[in-house]
Design an enzyme around this catalytic site. Structure first.
Site, PDB file in Angstrom:
ATOM      1  N   THR A  71       0.847  -1.205   0.000  1.00  0.00           N
ATOM      2  CA  THR A  71       0.000   0.000   0.000  1.00  0.00           C
ATOM      3  C   THR A  71       0.878   1.248   0.000  1.00  0.00           C
ATOM      4  O   THR A  71       0.675   2.174  -0.797  1.00  0.00           O
ATOM      5  CB  THR A  71      -0.941  -0.006   1.224  1.00  0.00           C
ATOM      6  OG1 THR A  71      -1.749  -1.180   1.158  1.00  0.00           O
ATOM      7  CG2 THR A  71      -1.835   1.215   1.240  1.00  0.00           C
ATOM      8  N   ASN A 152      -5.230 -10.034  -7.774  1.00  0.00           N
ATOM      9  CA  ASN A 152      -5.358 -10.676  -6.462  1.00  0.00           C
ATOM     10  C   ASN A 152      -6.639 -11.491  -6.317  1.00  0.00           C
ATOM     11  O   ASN A 152      -6.703 -12.399  -5.499  1.00  0.00           O
ATOM     12  CB  ASN A 152      -5.278  -9.628  -5.338  1.00  0.00           C
ATOM     13  CG  ASN A 152      -6.302  -8.523  -5.493  1.00  0.00           C
ATOM     14  OD1 ASN A 152      -6.372  -7.859  -6.531  1.00  0.00           O
ATOM     15  ND2 ASN A 152      -7.109  -8.330  -4.481  1.00  0.00           N
ATOM     16  N   GLN A 180       1.070  -9.610  -6.136  1.00  0.00           N
ATOM     17  CA  GLN A 180       0.653 -11.016  -6.185  1.00  0.00           C
ATOM     18  C   GLN A 180       1.594 -11.859  -7.049  1.00  0.00           C
ATOM     19  O   GLN A 180       1.366 -13.053  -7.218  1.00  0.00           O
ATOM     20  CB  GLN A 180      -0.780 -11.124  -6.721  1.00  0.00           C
ATOM     21  CG  GLN A 180      -1.831 -10.555  -5.771  1.00  0.00           C
ATOM     22  CD  GLN A 180      -2.001 -11.370  -4.489  1.00  0.00           C
ATOM     23  OE1 GLN A 180      -1.582 -12.531  -4.399  1.00  0.00           O
ATOM     24  NE2 GLN A 180      -2.604 -10.760  -3.472  1.00  0.00           N
ATOM     25  N   THR A 238      13.458   5.109  10.073  1.00  0.00           N
ATOM     26  CA  THR A 238      14.322   4.003  10.495  1.00  0.00           C
ATOM     27  C   THR A 238      13.795   2.686   9.931  1.00  0.00           C
ATOM     28  O   THR A 238      12.604   2.389  10.034  1.00  0.00           O
ATOM     29  CB  THR A 238      14.379   3.941  12.037  1.00  0.00           C
ATOM     30  OG1 THR A 238      14.854   5.204  12.489  1.00  0.00           O
ATOM     31  CG2 THR A 238      15.302   2.830  12.529  1.00  0.00           C
ATOM     32  N   CYS A 327      -9.681  -7.417   1.389  1.00  0.00           N
ATOM     33  CA  CYS A 327      -9.902  -6.063   1.881  1.00  0.00           C
ATOM     34  C   CYS A 327     -11.369  -5.661   1.758  1.00  0.00           C
ATOM     35  O   CYS A 327     -11.825  -4.810   2.474  1.00  0.00           O
ATOM     36  CB  CYS A 327      -9.026  -5.065   1.135  1.00  0.00           C
ATOM     37  SG  CYS A 327      -7.305  -5.536   1.149  1.00  0.00           S
TER      38      CYS A 327
HETATM   39  N1  PLP Z   1      -1.702  -4.811  -4.206  1.00  0.00           N
HETATM   40  C1  PLP Z   1      -2.190  -6.049  -4.371  1.00  0.00           C
HETATM   41  C2  PLP Z   1      -2.290  -6.619  -5.743  1.00  0.00           C
HETATM   42  C3  PLP Z   1      -2.599  -6.798  -3.270  1.00  0.00           C
HETATM   43  O1  PLP Z   1      -3.075  -8.032  -3.440  1.00  0.00           O
HETATM   44  C4  PLP Z   1      -2.509  -6.219  -1.967  1.00  0.00           C
HETATM   45  C5  PLP Z   1      -2.995  -6.968  -0.781  1.00  0.00           C
HETATM   46  O2  PLP Z   1      -3.945  -7.720  -0.855  1.00  0.00           O
HETATM   47  C6  PLP Z   1      -1.985  -4.924  -1.846  1.00  0.00           C
HETATM   48  C7  PLP Z   1      -1.591  -4.256  -2.980  1.00  0.00           C
HETATM   49  C8  PLP Z   1      -1.849  -4.268  -0.501  1.00  0.00           C
HETATM   50  O3  PLP Z   1      -0.892  -4.926   0.279  1.00  0.00           O
HETATM   51  P1  PLP Z   1      -0.618  -4.503   1.797  1.00  0.00           P
HETATM   52  O4  PLP Z   1      -1.953  -4.568   2.495  1.00  0.00           O
HETATM   53  O5  PLP Z   1       0.330  -5.503   2.293  1.00  0.00           O
HETATM   54  O6  PLP Z   1      -0.080  -3.127   1.812  1.00  0.00           O
END
Ligand code: PLP
Length: 387
Positions: A71, A152, A180, A238, A327
């Protein structure tokens, strides 16, 4: 008994990864920016992990910036690219990106940036002609193209090279969310036409809260975390030594897996699961069945049953799965990805995501093939007769 089929949400860290993270916490707790010995030991630990991750991705060590995960990397890439390419105001993306791309795009559009959402076909593959034509149309105003590598929810693999070559021809940077894909398919960033890429360690059996941003050499993006001179002035703060150390070991293990017959074995298990479920439930539909798909993902619908109802009963029986992306589970709206592909609402609402990992066993798949069909029958029998 627990059968974990939600590996696109997160993966279990093996003992080697846990041990590396614990050791970093126990022994290398100095600040990696400190000049004294403890600090330098921590720095060494981070640089060893960087070597391992760069070996997995085939990129140079100076091209990798450690972050807190995908993210952060996605936000940093998009906002950083826009700032570096001022005054360009047009962003290209698809409607089937993860929310960590989609939501920043919505915010940017609210701030006056011009969003071009490229269409995908019924398999979830981006329309390359539309990309080419839109790049020609928007010309000099395009700041960057953001198209993920592997989806995903449905596991579809986008034609990364073709997308990148179209972007190169147009002189536009290509940023890809590879979250992914990293650790699951071979990636050679040195030879791929990708300029910026993001990933998270917990998707390939590493610790949570650590990830990375690949930025091609001599490529400029404006840093978003501002403070100290960490990560060659590209991401202040850090470093997360335990997370990074664990991610390094996870990268090593992923490389060994990719060099083995593991992906083929897992693909055969996924296919067995898919075939078994198609046989067990009349009317079951595999989403994106004909598209190139990663070996671990099965997105399957059992209309008219609601996936949320199936998930709850499966969880009671010890099977962890997902409806749409992790999510957005909990919401009763159909998945955006399936909707964008034109999957009918009834099918989308009945879709389940079952995602395997390299530790999934044949016995687990056989057990799942006993439990899931009986669960479907239970859901079916609890539905009103005229539903
Ligand atoms: N991008 C993709 C394609 C993902 O599948 C995910 C998590 O499901 C993310 C971004 C976000 O990852 P994170 O929650 O570890 O920051």
């Amino acid at each position: 008994m627990q059968i974990y089929l939600d590996n696109n949400a997160t993966t279990q860290p093996p003992e080697e990864v846990i041990e590396a993270a614990c050791q970093a916490m126990r022994e290398h707790w100095g600040n990696p920016s400190s000049v004294h010995r403890l600090g330098q030991q921590a720095k060494h630990c981070i640089e060893l992990a960087r070597e391992k991750i760069c070996a997995l991705l085939h990129c140079r060590e100076r091209e990798l910036v450690f972050t807190s995960g995908a993210t952060e990397s996605n936000n940093a890439a998009m906002i950083g690219l826009l700032e570096a390419r001022t005054p360009r105001k047009t962003i290209f993306t698809t409607g089937i990106e993860h929310s960590a791309i989609r939501e920043p795009c919505v915010r940017l559009a609210e701030r006056g940036y011009n969003l071009v959402i490229l269409p995908v076909d019924t398999s979830g593959l981006v329309d390359l002609d539309a990309l080419h034509d839109a790049l020609t149309k928007h010309g000099d105003d395009v700041a960057f193209v953001s198209i993920h590598y592997i989806n995903n929810e449905i596991g579809v693999i986008q034609p990364l090279e073709q997308i990148g070559n179209i972007c190169r021809d147009a002189g536009v940077p290509y940023f890809s969310d590879m979250t992914q894909a990293v650790g699951k398919v071979p990636i050679n960033l040195n030879s791929l036409p990708v300029d910026v890429a993001s990933f998270a360690s917990h998707k390939f059996h590493g610790p949570k809260g650590s990830g990375g941003l690949y930025i091609r050499s001599r490529f400029k993006i404006v840093p978003q975390q501002i403070g100290g001179p960490h990560e060659r002035d590209r991401r202040a703060g850090t470093e997360n030594t335990p997370g990074i150390a664990g991610m390094g070991v996870a990268a090593d293990l992923a490389q060994k897996f990719l060099a083995s017959s593991g992906p083929k074995r897992c693909e055969a298990l996924r296919d067995k699961l898919e075939r078994g479920l198609l046989e067990a439930y009349e009317g079951a539909v595999v989403n994106a069945a004909d598209a190139p798909r990663i070996w671990n993902t099965c997105n399957i619908a059992f209309p008219p049953l609601l996936s949320e109802a199936i998930l709850i009963l499966l969880s009671e029986k010890g099977i962890c799965a997902a409806a749409g992306s992790a999510c957005s589970s909990g919401s009763m709206e159909p998945s955006t990805v399936l909707a964008q592909m034109g999957v009918p609402r009834e099918v989308a609402m009945a879709s389940l995501r079952l995602s395997l990992c390299r530790y999934t066993t044949e016995q687990e798949i056989d057990t799942a093939l006993q439990i899931i069909p009986t669960t479907l029958e239970r859901v079916q029998s609890s539905m009103p007769a005229n539903a």
